[in-house]
Motif scaffolding. Structure first.
Motif, mmCIF file in Angstrom:
data_model
loop_
_atom_site.group_PDB
_atom_site.id
_atom_site.type_symbol
_atom_site.label_atom_id
_atom_site.label_comp_id
_atom_site.label_asym_id
_atom_site.label_seq_id
_atom_site.Cartn_x
_atom_site.Cartn_y
_atom_site.Cartn_z
ATOM 1 N N GLU A 104 4.430 -8.528 -3.932
ATOM 2 C CA GLU A 104 3.278 -7.923 -4.594
ATOM 3 C C GLU A 104 2.333 -9.005 -5.085
ATOM 4 O O GLU A 104 2.761 -9.983 -5.698
ATOM 5 C CB GLU A 104 3.732 -7.046 -5.755
ATOM 6 C CG GLU A 104 4.592 -5.867 -5.303
ATOM 7 C CD GLU A 104 4.944 -4.931 -6.439
ATOM 8 O OE1 GLU A 104 4.133 -4.042 -6.741
ATOM 9 O OE2 GLU A 104 6.025 -5.125 -7.017
ATOM 10 N N PRO A 109 -2.014 -4.282 -1.573
ATOM 11 C CA PRO A 109 -0.907 -3.336 -1.594
ATOM 12 C C PRO A 109 0.412 -4.085 -1.436
ATOM 13 O O PRO A 109 0.432 -5.220 -0.953
ATOM 14 C CB PRO A 109 -1.178 -2.444 -0.377
ATOM 15 C CG PRO A 109 -1.947 -3.323 0.548
ATOM 16 C CD PRO A 109 -2.807 -4.184 -0.335
ATOM 17 N N PRO A 140 10.561 2.970 0.474
ATOM 18 C CA PRO A 140 9.633 3.935 -0.141
ATOM 19 C C PRO A 140 8.375 4.126 0.699
ATOM 20 O O PRO A 140 7.880 3.177 1.333
ATOM 21 C CB PRO A 140 9.301 3.285 -1.490
ATOM 22 C CG PRO A 140 10.467 2.395 -1.785
ATOM 23 C CD PRO A 140 10.927 1.885 -0.454
ATOM 24 N N ALA A 141 7.859 5.316 0.691
ATOM 25 C CA ALA A 141 6.714 5.652 1.537
ATOM 26 C C ALA A 141 5.413 5.008 1.073
ATOM 27 O O ALA A 141 4.435 4.975 1.827
ATOM 28 C CB ALA A 141 6.550 7.169 1.596
ATOM 29 N N ASP A 142 5.386 4.515 -0.166
ATOM 30 C CA ASP A 142 4.143 3.962 -0.698
ATOM 31 C C ASP A 142 4.002 2.453 -0.436
ATOM 32 O O ASP A 142 3.255 1.765 -1.126
ATOM 33 C CB ASP A 142 4.029 4.243 -2.195
ATOM 34 C CG ASP A 142 5.173 3.647 -3.008
ATOM 35 O OD1 ASP A 142 6.156 3.183 -2.383
ATOM 36 O OD2 ASP A 142 5.092 3.637 -4.247
ATOM 37 N N ILE A 143 4.722 1.936 0.551
ATOM 38 C CA ILE A 143 4.587 0.529 0.949
ATOM 39 C C ILE A 143 4.062 0.523 2.381
ATOM 40 O O ILE A 143 4.838 0.583 3.350
ATOM 41 C CB ILE A 143 5.933 -0.215 0.842
ATOM 42 C CG1 ILE A 143 6.467 -0.133 -0.587
ATOM 43 C CG2 ILE A 143 5.759 -1.685 1.260
ATOM 44 C CD1 ILE A 143 7.818 -0.774 -0.773
ATOM 45 N N PRO A 144 2.743 0.466 2.557
ATOM 46 C CA PRO A 144 2.158 0.663 3.883
ATOM 47 C C PRO A 144 2.296 -0.523 4.830
ATOM 48 O O PRO A 144 2.271 -0.359 6.049
ATOM 49 C CB PRO A 144 0.684 0.925 3.573
ATOM 50 C CG PRO A 144 0.431 0.181 2.303
ATOM 51 C CD PRO A 144 1.704 0.288 1.522
ATOM 52 N N THR A 245 -4.639 0.267 3.797
ATOM 53 C CA THR A 245 -4.214 1.641 3.497
ATOM 54 C C THR A 245 -3.236 2.201 4.515
ATOM 55 O O THR A 245 -2.241 2.827 4.149
ATOM 56 C CB THR A 245 -5.444 2.562 3.408
ATOM 57 O OG1 THR A 245 -6.232 2.421 4.612
ATOM 58 C CG2 THR A 245 -6.317 2.185 2.207
ATOM 59 N N THR A 246 -3.507 1.957 5.811
ATOM 60 C CA THR A 246 -2.642 2.520 6.849
ATOM 61 C C THR A 246 -1.495 1.606 7.226
ATOM 62 O O THR A 246 -0.472 2.062 7.745
ATOM 63 C CB THR A 246 -3.458 2.810 8.123
ATOM 64 O OG1 THR A 246 -3.939 1.570 8.667
ATOM 65 C CG2 THR A 246 -4.644 3.723 7.806
#
Length: 261
Positions: A104, A109, A140-144, A245-246
């Motif tokens: 991080e 992100p 986790p899904a929030d790590i693109p 983002t993607t």
């Protein structure tokens, strides 16, 4: 997001090239994060804890490993305590460290980095494909953004991993063979791919080692202890741009630079 991933660091020339050039390269190339495979950094085999710390001071954000990661026991506690260093995830769970770290940095992100080792022409190990599948399922899904260092010998196994992970991760790069390949591309699913990043080591060498020792082994068939070569170093790897983002890769280009401006 712009990321530089460097190939296997080999001996003093590789370490010196990192120390002397990385800060300048980060600025010139507008690099956000730097990762490197460090498993050959200490004398050509293994990684000492003090050299890992030197890389972090020089500007490396994360270090991946490979089949020589266990040589120096002073690294074992660091594999557990320092979240910037990895060992292949398909080694046994009870061993020190992990093959997945989350990085991080303010304004970016989170980035997941995976380190996995191949089986073809390598010592016995758990299946790297199954290991990657399980690790991705648990992520986790929030790590693109997800990067994979596949430390493997066979080009076919590396290419297979690229297609196995196509559309599932942002980039798959190979390490271990120390020769930079000419197949950098973004796969249709948005995954950047390169079969081998190359190495960071002596320019005049055989895979970072003294050529005369390698030649003697081939000419005589007798065992010889390999030694890291000396002389000017070179940095090799790849730079890729990734959508924040993607997590899709926009581009990947090979990188090569001597340790002098």
């Amino acid at each position: 997001m712009r990321i530089l991933f460097l190939g296997d660091i080999v001996g003093i020339p590789g370490r010196k090239a990192i120390k002397d050039s990385l800060a300048r390269i980060r600025e010139q190339e507008s690099i956000d994060l730097v990762f490197a495979n460090g498993e050959n950094a200490s004398g050509g085999y293994g990684l000492k804890a003090k050299h890992a710390k030197d890389f972090f001071k020089a500007g490396v954000d994360g270090i991946t490993g490979g089949n020589h990661i266990w040589k120096y026991k002073d690294l074992y506690s660091m594999l557990d305590s320092d979240k910037r260093i990895l060992r292949p995830l398909n080694y046994a769970d009870h061993l020190p460290g992990t093959g997945l770290r989350i990085f991080e940095k303010k304004g970016l992100p989170p980035v997941a980095v995976f380190n996995v080792i191949g089986r073809t022409f390598m010592p016995p190990i758990d299946c790297p494909f199954a290991a990657m599948e399980s690790a991705l399922d648990a992520l986790p899904a929030d790590i693109p953004v997800q990067l994979v260092d596949f430390h493997a010998e066979a080009t076919g196994e590396k290419i297979a991993m690229g297609y196995f992970l196509e559309g599932k991760v942002s980039a798959v790069v190979g390490t271990h063979t120390h020769v930079q390949t000419n197949d950098a591309k973004v796969l249709p699913g948005g995954t950047a791919y390169l079969t081998d990043l190359g190495m960071c080591g002596a320019v005049n060498s055989c895979l970072g080692m003294k050529p005369e020792i390698i030649l003697d082994r081939y000419l005589t068939g007798l065992p010889r202890q390999l030694e890291a070569a000396a002389g000017p170093g070179i940095l090799q790897g790849a730079i890729f741009d990734i959508e924040d983002t993607t997590g899709n890769a926009v581009s990947i280009t090979t990188f090569k630079q001597n340790d002098r401006p």
